[in-house]
Write a protein that holds these residues in place. Structure first.
Motif, mmCIF file in Angstrom:
data_model
loop_
_atom_site.group_PDB
_atom_site.id
_atom_site.type_symbol
_atom_site.label_atom_id
_atom_site.label_comp_id
_atom_site.label_asym_id
_atom_site.label_seq_id
_atom_site.Cartn_x
_atom_site.Cartn_y
_atom_site.Cartn_z
ATOM 1 N N TYR A 110 0.846 -1.183 0.000
ATOM 2 C CA TYR A 110 0.000 0.000 0.000
ATOM 3 C C TYR A 110 0.887 1.240 0.000
ATOM 4 O O TYR A 110 2.020 1.230 0.478
ATOM 5 N N LEU A 112 0.711 5.547 0.884
ATOM 6 C CA LEU A 112 -0.026 6.475 1.729
ATOM 7 C C LEU A 112 -0.735 7.528 0.884
ATOM 8 O O LEU A 112 -0.167 8.071 -0.067
ATOM 9 N N LEU A 113 -1.979 7.823 1.249
ATOM 10 C CA LEU A 113 -2.779 8.841 0.587
ATOM 11 C C LEU A 113 -2.792 10.115 1.429
ATOM 12 O O LEU A 113 -2.516 10.074 2.635
ATOM 13 N N PRO A 114 -3.121 11.271 0.819
ATOM 14 C CA PRO A 114 -3.132 12.531 1.577
ATOM 15 C C PRO A 114 -4.061 12.515 2.791
ATOM 16 O O PRO A 114 -3.826 13.233 3.769
ATOM 17 N N ASP A 115 -5.133 11.705 2.747
ATOM 18 C CA ASP A 115 -6.072 11.674 3.874
ATOM 19 C C ASP A 115 -5.625 10.746 4.997
ATOM 20 O O ASP A 115 -6.336 10.554 5.984
ATOM 21 N N ASN A 117 -5.104 7.465 4.772
ATOM 22 C CA ASN A 117 -5.367 6.070 4.465
ATOM 23 C C ASN A 117 -4.276 5.509 3.554
ATOM 24 O O ASN A 117 -3.421 6.243 3.058
ATOM 25 N N GLY A 118 -4.315 4.206 3.334
ATOM 26 C CA GLY A 118 -3.381 3.572 2.425
ATOM 27 C C GLY A 118 -4.131 2.950 1.259
ATOM 28 O O GLY A 118 -5.205 2.381 1.444
ATOM 29 N N GLU A 119 -3.580 3.086 0.050
ATOM 30 C CA GLU A 119 -4.184 2.461 -1.133
ATOM 31 C C GLU A 119 -3.403 1.208 -1.456
ATOM 32 O O GLU A 119 -2.195 1.268 -1.664
ATOM 33 N N ARG A 183 -14.856 1.207 -5.382
ATOM 34 C CA ARG A 183 -13.893 1.724 -4.405
ATOM 35 C C ARG A 183 -14.245 1.092 -3.070
ATOM 36 O O ARG A 183 -15.344 1.307 -2.540
#
Length: 203
Positions: A110, A112-115, A117-119, A183
């Motif tokens: 994964y 890291l996303l700006p919010d 969370n992990g994608e 999603r």
């Protein structure tokens, strides 16, 4: 046979650190470890060997990703994310029905996303699907939880029934649907309901 297991939050922190070792037939060993910069060629071979449909499910494209994309994958640990690979090595010349000793047969990670969370996304070579996908997903969730990442999210094509089955087994929520894409999100802090974590088996 004995299986060596380490905690994802500690073992996945350093490039190349070992998470699990599974003895296989013929003196081979399957090793799950953190990705390293030396894995570029192995990842390219893994992606080249995927059936066309599998490559499309993973990358939303029939083409294998370019080298710069693969190189970025190998630097995931350095960017505070988590990325694991599964590799088979040993004296046998045949690994997983056609590979060679030292072959990468899976990857999962994964970013890291700006919010916060992990994608996440993963690839498991045909012939190695079964326990390995759930084990890798459990390891990613454990690593995310240990690092304070609240959720793991992914875009999954509705036709990708294998991946949807995998996240359904882990427990997920659908955040939205955009045409053929879903999603989805997995709560990293929530333990697997009513089941023990996936454990490596012997092939």
């Amino acid at each position: 046979m004995p299986v060596t297991l380490l905690q994802p939050e500690s073992s996945a922190a350093a490039a190349g650190a070992v998470l699990a070792e599974v003895p296989l037939s013929g003196g081979r060993v399957l090793t799950v470890r953190a990705i390293s910069r030396a894995d570029v060629a192995g990842l390219e071979n893994l992606f080249d060997g995927l059936p066309t449909e599998d490559r499309y499910f993973r990358f939303f494209s029939y083409s294998r990703p370019g080298r710069s994309f693969v190189e970025q994958m190998t630097r995931a640990q350095e960017d505070g994310a988590c990325h694991l690979v599964a590799e088979v090595s040993g004296p046998s010349a045949v690994v997983g029905g056609g590979g060679t000793a030292g072959t990468l047969i899976a990857e999962a990670g994964y970013v890291l996303l700006p919010d916060g969370n992990g994608e996440f996304a993963m690839t498991v070579a045909a012939g190695w699907r079964g326990w390995l996908g759930p084990y890798l997903l459990d390891a990613l969730v454990a690593a995310a939880a240990a690092r304070g990442v609240p959720n793991l999210v992914a875009d999954i094509l509705a036709d990708n029934t294998r991946m949807l089955s995998l996240v359904k087994d882990r427990g997920y929520a659908v955040l939205c649907r955009d045409g053929p894409e879903l999603r989805v999100a997995i709560d990293a802090a929530r333990p697997r309901a009513g089941r023990q974590p996936a454990r490596p088996g012997v092939r």
